[in-house]
Design a protein around this motif. Structure first.
Motif, PDB file in Angstrom:
ATOM      1  N   HIS A 145       6.830  -5.085 -14.079  1.00 33.92           N
ATOM      2  CA  HIS A 145       7.941  -5.550 -13.263  1.00 33.92           C
ATOM      3  C   HIS A 145       7.477  -5.802 -11.834  1.00 33.92           C
ATOM      4  CE1 HIS A 145      10.755  -4.891 -16.476  1.00 33.92           C
ATOM      5  NE2 HIS A 145      10.368  -3.635 -16.603  1.00 33.92           N
ATOM      6  N   GLU A 146       8.318  -6.497 -11.079  1.00 32.21           N
ATOM      7  CA  GLU A 146       7.955  -6.890  -9.718  1.00 32.21           C
ATOM      8  C   GLU A 146       7.683  -5.681  -8.831  1.00 32.21           C
ATOM      9  OE1 GLU A 146       9.804  -9.472  -5.988  1.00 32.21           O
ATOM     10  OE2 GLU A 146      10.624  -9.715  -8.009  1.00 32.21           O
ATOM     11  N   ASP A 147       8.492  -4.616  -8.969  1.00 33.22           N
ATOM     12  CA  ASP A 147       8.284  -3.442  -8.121  1.00 33.22           C
ATOM     13  C   ASP A 147       6.953  -2.767  -8.435  1.00 33.22           C
ATOM     14  OD1 ASP A 147       9.128  -2.647 -10.622  1.00 33.22           O
ATOM     15  OD2 ASP A 147      10.354  -0.979  -9.900  1.00 33.22           O
ATOM     16  N   LEU A 148       6.576  -2.755  -9.707  1.00 34.13           N
ATOM     17  CA  LEU A 148       5.294  -2.183 -10.120  1.00 34.13           C
ATOM     18  C   LEU A 148       4.142  -3.000  -9.541  1.00 34.13           C
ATOM     19  CD1 LEU A 148       4.482   0.199 -12.073  1.00 34.13           C
ATOM     20  CD2 LEU A 148       4.050  -1.561 -13.782  1.00 34.13           C
ATOM     21  N   THR A 149       4.290  -4.313  -9.587  1.00 37.72           N
ATOM     22  CA  THR A 149       3.261  -5.215  -9.064  1.00 37.72           C
ATOM     23  C   THR A 149       3.113  -5.064  -7.557  1.00 37.72           C
ATOM     24  OG1 THR A 149       3.754  -6.817 -10.819  1.00 37.72           O
ATOM     25  CG2 THR A 149       2.518  -7.621  -8.918  1.00 37.72           C
ATOM     26  N   GLN A 150       4.234  -4.990  -6.839  1.00 40.60           N
ATOM     27  CA  GLN A 150       4.188  -4.882  -5.380  1.00 40.60           C
ATOM     28  C   GLN A 150       3.533  -3.577  -4.941  1.00 40.60           C
ATOM     29  OE1 GLN A 150       5.116  -7.279  -2.949  1.00 40.60           O
ATOM     30  NE2 GLN A 150       3.855  -5.806  -1.831  1.00 40.60           N
ATOM     31  N   THR A 151       3.856  -2.493  -5.621  1.00 42.31           N
ATOM     32  CA  THR A 151       3.249  -1.204  -5.274  1.00 42.31           C
ATOM     33  C   THR A 151       1.748  -1.229  -5.536  1.00 42.31           C
ATOM     34  OG1 THR A 151       5.308  -0.047  -5.820  1.00 42.31           O
ATOM     35  CG2 THR A 151       3.306   1.284  -5.703  1.00 42.31           C
ATOM     36  N   ALA A 152       1.350  -1.816  -6.658  1.00 44.47           N
ATOM     37  CA  ALA A 152      -0.076  -1.936  -6.972  1.00 44.47           C
ATOM     38  C   ALA A 152      -0.782  -2.794  -5.927  1.00 44.47           C
ATOM     39  CB  ALA A 152      -0.260  -2.539  -8.362  1.00 44.47           C
ATOM     40  N   TRP A 153      -0.126  -3.861  -5.504  1.00 45.25           N
ATOM     41  CA  TRP A 153      -0.682  -4.751  -4.471  1.00 45.25           C
ATOM     42  C   TRP A 153      -0.907  -3.970  -3.171  1.00 45.25           C
ATOM     43  CZ3 TRP A 153      -1.878 -10.018  -4.896  1.00 45.25           C
ATOM     44  CH2 TRP A 153      -2.128 -10.694  -3.695  1.00 45.25           C
ATOM     45  N   ASN A 154       0.055  -3.123  -2.820  1.00 50.05           N
ATOM     46  CA  ASN A 154      -0.066  -2.327  -1.595  1.00 50.05           C
ATOM     47  C   ASN A 154      -1.222  -1.332  -1.692  1.00 50.05           C
ATOM     48  OD1 ASN A 154       2.165  -3.668  -0.595  1.00 50.05           O
ATOM     49  ND2 ASN A 154       3.608  -2.052  -1.140  1.00 50.05           N
ATOM     50  N   TYR A 155      -1.361  -0.690  -2.851  1.00 44.23           N
ATOM     51  CA  TYR A 155      -2.490   0.226  -3.049  1.00 44.23           C
ATOM     52  C   TYR A 155      -3.816  -0.528  -2.948  1.00 44.23           C
ATOM     53  CZ  TYR A 155       0.325   4.244  -4.606  1.00 44.23           C
ATOM     54  OH  TYR A 155       1.189   5.315  -4.671  1.00 44.23           O
ATOM     55  N   CYS A 156      -3.814  -1.732  -3.466  1.00 41.28           N
ATOM     56  CA  CYS A 156      -5.016  -2.569  -3.432  1.00 41.28           C
ATOM     57  C   CYS A 156      -5.401  -2.876  -1.982  1.00 41.28           C
ATOM     58  CB  CYS A 156      -4.734  -3.860  -4.195  1.00 41.28           C
ATOM     59  SG  CYS A 156      -6.190  -4.752  -4.700  1.00 41.28           S
ATOM     60  N   ASN A 157      -4.410  -3.219  -1.166  1.00 33.93           N
ATOM     61  CA  ASN A 157      -4.664  -3.472   0.253  1.00 33.93           C
ATOM     62  C   ASN A 157      -5.259  -2.245   0.929  1.00 33.93           C
ATOM     63  OD1 ASN A 157      -3.581  -6.028  -0.022  1.00 33.93           O
ATOM     64  ND2 ASN A 157      -1.570  -5.467   0.779  1.00 33.93           N
ATOM     65  N   ASP A 158      -4.683  -1.090   0.639  1.00 30.95           N
ATOM     66  CA  ASP A 158      -5.153   0.148   1.260  1.00 30.95           C
ATOM     67  C   ASP A 158      -6.562   0.508   0.802  1.00 30.95           C
ATOM     68  OD1 ASP A 158      -2.780   0.383   2.630  1.00 30.95           O
ATOM     69  OD2 ASP A 158      -1.882   1.800   1.223  1.00 30.95           O
ATOM     70  N   ALA A 159      -6.872   0.212  -0.448  1.00 31.78           N
ATOM     71  CA  ALA A 159      -8.187   0.563  -0.993  1.00 31.78           C
ATOM     72  C   ALA A 159      -9.313  -0.094  -0.207  1.00 31.78           C
ATOM     73  CB  ALA A 159      -8.270   0.155  -2.463  1.00 31.78           C
ATOM     74  N   LEU A 160      -9.077  -1.309   0.294  1.00 30.12           N
ATOM     75  CA  LEU A 160     -10.133  -2.035   0.995  1.00 30.12           C
ATOM     76  C   LEU A 160     -10.382  -1.495   2.397  1.00 30.12           C
ATOM     77  CD1 LEU A 160      -9.480  -5.696  -0.161  1.00 30.12           C
ATOM     78  CD2 LEU A 160     -11.079  -4.013  -1.073  1.00 30.12           C
ATOM     79  N   ARG A 161      -9.537  -0.581   2.854  1.00 35.52           N
ATOM     80  CA  ARG A 161      -9.810   0.082   4.132  1.00 35.52           C
ATOM     81  C   ARG A 161     -10.862   1.173   3.966  1.00 35.52           C
ATOM     82  NH1 ARG A 161      -3.877   0.701   7.005  1.00 35.52           N
ATOM     83  NH2 ARG A 161      -2.937  -1.172   6.119  1.00 35.52           N
ATOM     84  N   CYS A 162     -11.040   1.603   2.739  1.00 37.35           N
ATOM     85  CA  CYS A 162     -12.004   2.659   2.422  1.00 37.35           C
ATOM     86  C   CYS A 162     -13.358   2.018   2.139  1.00 37.35           C
ATOM     87  CB  CYS A 162     -11.514   3.452   1.207  1.00 37.35           C
ATOM     88  SG  CYS A 162     -12.708   4.642   0.581  1.00 37.35           S
ATOM     89  N   SER A 163     -14.365   2.376   2.914  1.00 37.25           N
ATOM     90  CA  SER A 163     -15.678   1.734   2.756  1.00 37.25           C
ATOM     91  C   SER A 163     -16.291   2.024   1.389  1.00 37.25           C
ATOM     92  CB  SER A 163     -16.627   2.189   3.865  1.00 37.25           C
ATOM     93  OG  SER A 163     -16.878   3.575   3.775  1.00 37.25           O
ATOM     94  N   VAL A 164     -16.069   3.231   0.861  1.00 37.34           N
ATOM     95  CA  VAL A 164     -16.642   3.586  -0.444  1.00 37.34           C
ATOM     96  C   VAL A 164     -16.124   2.644  -1.525  1.00 37.34           C
ATOM     97  CG1 VAL A 164     -16.780   5.360  -2.228  1.00 37.34           C
ATOM     98  CG2 VAL A 164     -16.968   6.003   0.180  1.00 37.34           C
ATOM     99  N   LEU A 165     -14.815   2.428  -1.544  1.00 34.76           N
ATOM    100  CA  LEU A 165     -14.227   1.544  -2.550  1.00 34.76           C
ATOM    101  C   LEU A 165     -14.578   0.086  -2.269  1.00 34.76           C
ATOM    102  CD1 LEU A 165     -10.680   3.150  -2.945  1.00 34.76           C
ATOM    103  CD2 LEU A 165     -12.689   3.458  -4.410  1.00 34.76           C
TER     104      LEU A 165
END
Length: 231
Positions: A145-165
């Motif tokens: 669903h859209e809410d599931l996709t949006q939350t995953a998208w937000n986690y994805c954005n945050d992940a790229l702030r972490c140099s290890v990931l």
């Protein structure tokens, strides 16, 4: 990393990485740039500091130049004056008057730092693959669903702030990890027989690796700028 070899503590290095990535994110939003341009810039930033020390190059200047380069690569150009104005507003919010000298000084830092990044990384940033495209693909297959996709998208954005990931995890692994966390948050049960992540050549250990680093990042205090440059 070169910064650690230069006697910068792990805590200060992580703090500055997160600060700079937030700076890129904030500037990108004010410049009305797409998330792909912003994420591209964050990866360029992380890659540069795998070759150079934060004690040698100011993270603010590298963040600014990384976004400037990303705008060119992604063909989301902004005028250099508008670009500089946004960064000045974020970095120096207390200034009521921006003198031409400040603008020229920051412009010289931008141009010089852009040149250093190009010298160090060459054209390797043209082969950067972002995890966001996998988010949409995974959610399409799983009929999320859209809410599931949006939350995953937000986690994805945050992940790229972490140099290890950002530097060590494959894009599809980050995407699957973000979907894994999103499903947990929304109490959504995804197929496990067979496990859905196997479709993307990902293991449960890799999902938990992504989750672990994102959660550790969330536990940290708000990142702040530190002047760690060598005299």
């Amino acid at each position: 990393t070169p910064s650690r070899k230069d006697q910068l503590s792990e805590n200060d290095e992580t703090n500055l990485q997160l600060y700079a990535c937030q700076l890129i994110q904030d500037a990108g939003i004010l410049l009305e740039l797409p998330q792909t341009t912003i994420s591209h810039a964050q990866i360029i930033f992380h890659r540069f500091y795998m070759k150079k020390s934060m004690k040698e190059f100011c993270v603010r200047h590298v963040a600014m130049a990384s976004l400037f380069i990303s705008c060119k690569i992604q063909e989301t150009h902004r005028s250099i004056f508008h670009f500089l104005q946004v960064f000045i507003d974020i970095i120096y919010p207390e200034l009521y008057y921006i003198s031409p000298d400040i603008v020229e000084l920051l412009k010289s830092h931008l141009i010089r730092t852009e040149r250093y990044i190009l010298i160090e990384l060459g054209f390797t940033f043209y082969n950067i693959e972002l995890p966001h495209q996998y988010i949409l693909f995974v959610m399409h297959i799983l009929e999320g669903h859209e809410d599931l996709t949006q939350t995953a998208w937000n986690y994805c954005n945050d992940a790229l702030r972490c140099s290890v990931l950002s530097l060590s995890a494959k894009p599809q692994v980050i995407a699957c990890g973000a979907v894994y966390m999103s499903a947990k948050e929304h109490s959504r049960v995804l197929p496990e027989n067979p496990a859905w992540w196997l479709l993307f050549n990902t293991t449960r250990d890799e999902l938990e690796f992504v989750e672990k680093h994102i959660k550790e990042m969330y536990k940290r205090p708000k990142a702040v700028y530190l002047n760690v440059l060598n005299d």
